[in-house]
Write an enzyme that holds these catalytic residues in place. Structure first.
Site, short mmCIF file in Angstrom:
data_model
loop_
_atom_site.label_atom_id
_atom_site.label_comp_id
_atom_site.label_asym_id
_atom_site.label_seq_id
_atom_site.Cartn_x
_atom_site.Cartn_y
_atom_site.Cartn_z
N HIS A 170 0.82 -1.22 0.00
CA HIS A 170 0.00 0.00 0.00
C HIS A 170 0.85 1.26 0.00
O HIS A 170 0.31 2.37 -0.08
CB HIS A 170 -0.92 0.03 1.22
CG HIS A 170 -1.93 -1.08 1.24
ND1 HIS A 170 -2.76 -1.33 0.17
CD2 HIS A 170 -2.24 -2.00 2.19
CE1 HIS A 170 -3.54 -2.37 0.46
NE2 HIS A 170 -3.23 -2.79 1.67
N HIS A 209 -5.98 -7.51 -0.35
CA HIS A 209 -6.20 -6.10 -0.64
C HIS A 209 -5.50 -5.69 -1.94
O HIS A 209 -4.45 -6.24 -2.29
CB HIS A 209 -5.68 -5.23 0.50
CG HIS A 209 -6.34 -5.50 1.82
ND1 HIS A 209 -5.96 -6.54 2.64
CD2 HIS A 209 -7.36 -4.87 2.45
CE1 HIS A 209 -6.72 -6.54 3.72
NE2 HIS A 209 -7.58 -5.55 3.63
#
Length: 358
Positions: A170, A209
């Protein structure tokens, strides 16, 4: 994606100007000490006890198991699959190493305890001296970054490597988030381009994710092919980053093992026909497990082992070096599942962790 510029006959004789920023990046990579020679008595499995985070008890308030990495190795050693002396300990990624991808402004922002608290999603820690935040939180992350970077070198030399940590997908060059403070995947690839003389890398991101960090960083770089299979109904909802995924497989919450593996088979078949990489970076999050509070998928522990086996076979059948990062996983059981998957890879002769090698 990058657009090609037309060239005229007159311009062909004009020397191409040297990009000073690119030259500085290359210089930093070439002068880095993160690549070092590992003796053949060591296995291409990278870990340091400093990976594990103990931060005044605050780590107990966090959904992430901050001792996961050490427990993975403990299971492997206890099972007799791995000899402790064969583990490779990486060096810490220093400021000059991180500047290969991160701008100075971003690294300076990490001197704020509040900024770090936001990135790793813990209660505000502004009252804690920054020196403690650096030592107890960011130093372990920087060691894991060093491990991810070294893993590419070992993968090229041995055919595979596992960093028992890393996978901070991320984090992009200019922004952290989702427990990710440094862009180890982007750094690993940039080092590989220069030090390993390769020009094509495939990222297979199977964390639950979306890997928005590396997607932003390589948005205009056709040397990198991204396959990302993730739950589209959870964080980070980064619609800009989605535009840069070469092969996007969006799952729904509750996706079960059989459907998950079926989707993976199809995805790997397409990837194999679409791109010919010289290195595979495999982000192997275990937050796809049934019961994980953040991943919200329903894949069994055995399904995780089969998933990893499929990715390793994909690389082995094409003779492509592969490095694996352990990434997300928010249950105490994740460490055992990762260890069992590594044991399965060893039993299937997809990796060699023979502790008897002298």
């Amino acid at each position: 994606m990058a657009t090609s510029l037309s060239s005229s006959s007159s311009s062909s004789s004009v020397p191409k100007p040297i990009d000073s920023a690119e030259a500085l990046r290359t210089s930093r990579i070439l002068s880095s000490k993160l690549y070092f020679d590992v003796p053949p008595t060591k296995a291409p499995l990278i870990y340091s006890p400093t990976y594990d985070i103990a931060f005044l008890g605050i780590e107990k308030l966090h959904p992430f198991d901050s001792s996961k990495w050490g427990r993975i190795c403990q299971f492997l050693i206890k099972e007799g699959i791995l000899d402790k002396v064969r583990i490779v300990e990486p060096l810490e990624a220093l400021k000059d190493d991180l500047l290969v991808v991160h701008p100075e402004s971003y690294l300076k922002s990490l001197n704020s305890s509040m900024k770090v608290a936001i990135i790793i999603e813990v209660p505000p820690v502004a009252f804690i001296p920054n020196c403690l935040v650096q030592k107890k939180v960011l130093y372990p992350f920087r060691k894991q970054v060093g491990g991810s970077i070294l893993a590419a070198k070992l993968a090229k030399e041995r055919g595979w490597a596992i960093n028992v940590g890393g996978g901070f997908h991320h984090c992009s060059a200019e922004n952290g988030g989702g427990f990710c403070a440094y862009a180890d995947i982007s750094l690993c690839i940039q080092y590989a381009f220069v030090r390993l003389n390769i020009s094509r890398v495939m990222i297979i991101d199977l964390d639950a994710h979306q890997g928005n960090g590396h997607e932003i960083d390589f948005s205009n770089d056709r040397r990198v092919y991204i396959l990302d299979m993730y739950n589209s109904q959870i964080y980070p909802f980064d619609y800009e980053a989605k535009r840069y995924i070469n092969q996007k497989i969006e799952l729904q919450s509750g996706t079960k093992t059989e459907e998950y593996l079926d989707q993976l088979d199809k995805a790997l078949e397409v990837a194999g026909k679409s791109f010919d990489p010289e290195l595979v970076v495999y982000n192997a999050g275990t937050d796809i497990l049934d019961g994980d509070p953040l991943g919200r998928l329903k894949v069994s522990p055995n399904g995780v082992a089969i998933r990893d086996e499929k990715v390793f076979r994909f690389a082995r059948e094409r003779d492509i070096p592969l490095l694996m990062l352990t990434s997300g996983g928010y249950m105490k059981s994740s460490a055992r599942v990762v260890a069992d998957s590594i044991i399965n890879l060893s039993k299937k002769n997809l990796i060699d962790l023979d502790s008897r090698l002298s």
